[in-house]
Design an enzyme around this catalytic site. Structure first.
Site, short mmCIF file in Angstrom:
data_model
loop_
_atom_site.label_atom_id
_atom_site.label_comp_id
_atom_site.label_asym_id
_atom_site.label_seq_id
_atom_site.Cartn_x
_atom_site.Cartn_y
_atom_site.Cartn_z
N LEU A 152 12.89 14.38 -25.40
CA LEU A 152 13.98 15.33 -25.21
C LEU A 152 15.32 14.63 -25.41
O LEU A 152 15.57 13.59 -24.80
CB LEU A 152 13.90 15.95 -23.82
N TYR A 186 13.11 10.53 -22.40
CA TYR A 186 14.44 11.15 -22.44
C TYR A 186 15.33 10.27 -23.31
O TYR A 186 15.40 9.05 -23.13
CB TYR A 186 14.99 11.23 -21.02
N LYS A 187 16.02 10.90 -24.25
CA LYS A 187 16.89 10.20 -25.19
C LYS A 187 18.34 10.53 -24.84
O LYS A 187 18.78 11.67 -25.00
CB LYS A 187 16.55 10.63 -26.62
N ALA A 188 19.09 9.53 -24.36
CA ALA A 188 20.41 9.78 -23.80
C ALA A 188 21.51 9.17 -24.68
O ALA A 188 21.30 8.17 -25.38
CB ALA A 188 20.52 9.16 -22.41
N LEU A 244 16.37 4.82 -29.68
CA LEU A 244 15.93 5.62 -30.82
C LEU A 244 17.19 5.91 -31.60
O LEU A 244 17.99 6.77 -31.22
CB LEU A 244 15.25 6.91 -30.35
#
Length: 288
Positions: A152, A186-188, A244
């Site tokens: 996400l 989780y991609k922040a 990422l």
């Protein structure tokens, strides 16, 4: 067999993943680089070149279904976990993504070899806030039903007319709200856009980590390329599990006369250095 985050992780349990799911934003990058607005074939060739050059050194590779997916998949080695973007983007030519939805066609038939799905969510303090949380919940459930991982990616924006918008406060607020739907990863956004010194980056990263309910990585959009490695290290020292990233690796290669050579001489070195950073400093995902 249950898929775990090992499918897109380094042997260390950290993540060194390449993002290559840009669509109209990539076309705009070619335009900005002075190459005009390229045709689809140019976008596909660039994506395949990135997959061929960087894919063997990445723990995971994020691709989109629209531009050359089969060719990108074929260019990746089996050890590199394949992540499929399943976000339908509301985006004008040359503009930012304004909103997203789940691409129903993409999730209806997930191609073979895909280990994870990724959904971008534009987070705002507006009247669609609850709907976006519901979208994230549905995405996580769809991934689970298909036996693949969920990644996400919330990106924060000011709501129309919002005054005094604090991006870092919004990033933390989004993390509290959306990591609670329990995506696998989780991609922040990087705190402080990576512009702080070591102490402030670590302090901001620790504050973000306190909002997380599971393993998380950082993305590179909005961070100067030369500052990204330090920002990744600071985030990892305070609880992140890796990155990422796309633009921090290959944005200055867009429009090059010899893309593959430039990827080998510029981008590959960056990826290797970043992989070393996360192997040394990141929190293994299984410890999150």
């Amino acid at each position: 067999m249950t898929v775990t985050l090992d499918a897109i992780a380094q042997p260390s349990g950290a993540f060194a993943m390449v993002a290559m799911d840009q669509r109209e934003s990539l076309r705009h990058m070619f335009d900005t680089a002075g190459r005009g607005r390229p045709g689809d074939d140019v976008l596909i060739d660039f994506k395949v070149a990135v997959a061929e050059t960087l894919g063997p050194y990445a723990s995971g590779f994020l691709a989109d279904a629209q531009y050359g997916f089969d060719a990108v998949r074929a260019a990746l080695p089996p050890a590199t976990g394949l992540i499929l973007a399943v976000d339908a983007l509301d985006q004008a030519d040359g503009g930012p993504v304004e909103d997203t939805a789940l691409d129903e066609g993409a999730v209806a038939t997930i191609p073979g070899g895909v280990s994870a799905l990724k959904l971008l969510v534009i987070w705002r303090r507006d009247d669609r806030r609850e709907a976006r949380v519901a979208l994230a919940e549905r995405f996580v459930e769809v991934a689970r039903e298909h036996g693949v991982l969920s990644v996400l990616e919330p990106v924060v924006r000011a709501a129309p007319g919002e005054e005094g918008f604090d991006p870092d406060a919004a990033i933390r607020e989004a993390a509290r709200e959306l990591s609670a739907v329990h995506p696998d990863l989780y991609k922040a956004q990087v705190p402080l856009a990576g512009a702080g010194d070591e102490v402030s980056q670590r302090t901001a990263s620790a504050a973000l980590h306190a909002c997380m309910r599971g393993p998380w990585v950082v993305l590179s959009q909005g961070v100067e390329r030369d500052r990204f490695a330090d920002a990744v290290r600071a985030a990892c020292l305070e609880g992140a599990s890796g990155f990422l990233a796309g633009r921090a690796l290959w944005s200055d290669v867009v429009g090059s006369d010899d893309v593959r050579t430039e990827l080998r001489t510029r981008s590959l070195d960056r990826l290797r250095r970043l992989a070393d950073v996360v192997d040394e400093a990141a929190r293994p995902w299984s410890d999150a």
